[in-house]
Design an enzyme around this catalytic site. Sequence first.
Site, short mmCIF file in Angstrom:
data_model
loop_
_atom_site.label_atom_id
_atom_site.label_comp_id
_atom_site.label_asym_id
_atom_site.label_seq_id
_atom_site.Cartn_x
_atom_site.Cartn_y
_atom_site.Cartn_z
N ARG A 5 7.33 71.71 51.58
CA ARG A 5 8.70 70.97 51.11
C ARG A 5 9.54 70.30 51.91
O ARG A 5 9.54 70.81 53.18
CB ARG A 5 9.59 72.22 50.52
CG ARG A 5 9.05 72.68 49.30
CD ARG A 5 10.37 73.68 48.61
NE ARG A 5 11.02 74.47 49.39
CZ ARG A 5 12.18 75.10 48.78
NH1 ARG A 5 12.56 74.89 47.77
NH2 ARG A 5 12.77 75.96 49.68
N THR B 123 14.72 66.66 50.69
CA THR B 123 14.74 66.16 49.20
C THR B 123 13.85 67.33 48.48
O THR B 123 14.01 67.33 47.30
CB THR B 123 13.64 64.89 49.27
OG1 THR B 123 12.33 65.44 49.63
CG2 THR B 123 14.10 63.83 50.04
N ASP C 49 12.58 83.59 53.19
CA ASP C 49 11.33 82.48 53.38
C ASP C 49 10.07 83.10 53.44
O ASP C 49 9.76 83.90 54.27
CB ASP C 49 11.44 81.65 54.51
CG ASP C 49 10.45 80.49 54.74
OD1 ASP C 49 9.31 80.76 54.50
OD2 ASP C 49 10.91 79.21 54.72
N ASP D 48 7.90 82.67 56.26
CA ASP D 48 7.94 83.01 57.66
C ASP D 48 8.12 84.63 57.67
O ASP D 48 7.65 85.20 58.65
CB ASP D 48 9.74 82.73 57.85
CG ASP D 48 9.75 81.14 58.39
OD1 ASP D 48 8.92 80.91 58.97
OD2 ASP D 48 10.91 80.78 58.21
#
Length: 209
Positions: free
Chosen positions: A104, A108, A200, A203
């Site tokens: 990603r 944006t 996340d 992560d």
Amino acid sequence: MQGVTVVDHPLVAHKLTLMRESGRSTKSFRELAREIGLLLGYEALRDLPVDMVEIETPLESTLAPMIAGKKLVLAPILRAGLGFLDGFLEIAPSARVAHVGLYREPATLQAVRYYFKAPADIADRLVLVLDPMLATGNTAVAAIDLLKERGARDIRFVCLLAAPEGVARLRQAHPDVAIVTASIDARLDDHGYIRPGLGDAGDRLFGTR
Ligand code: URA
């Protein structure tokens, strides 16, 4: 919602709650991802067709069900989808694996492709796209675009958590792709994170934070 299955089994819900906890270790998070992957895979494949075949038990011959028809492709979206893969391979050890490398773009939130490799006979196989998080839906839509360009025709999307926005986007772009998830959370925040979510996923799976 049509085409969306929320797996609300207590074992899945419990394991997902453990994964959400911020203090959980990388080791534990990874183990839980594998376990939930296995349980979601079980649900995602619940309608696989079977043939009745004749077998010999130690006592007599009998007709018994065996999985028939299409073979599987598991398509983890790198990198967090890899955290799911082992659980799926435990229940479908002969499945082929396609790798879909998308990240990603932080500003944006658009999906950017960096790697794609899929089996040549993907058109003849049922494809399960694996990504723990269905957030904006941009990555899921881009992955399915790539798989369809390569010939895939029968695709399901499996995730741990979905945002309502991501579900709507994926259903709109690919209405033929059923979604299986353990939860639809409240919302997306301004950074594209699912709330309350689990942070996340990449992560937390790989200990990179
Ligand atoms: N990807 C993640 O890993 N977490 C989110 O909340 C959204 C996208």
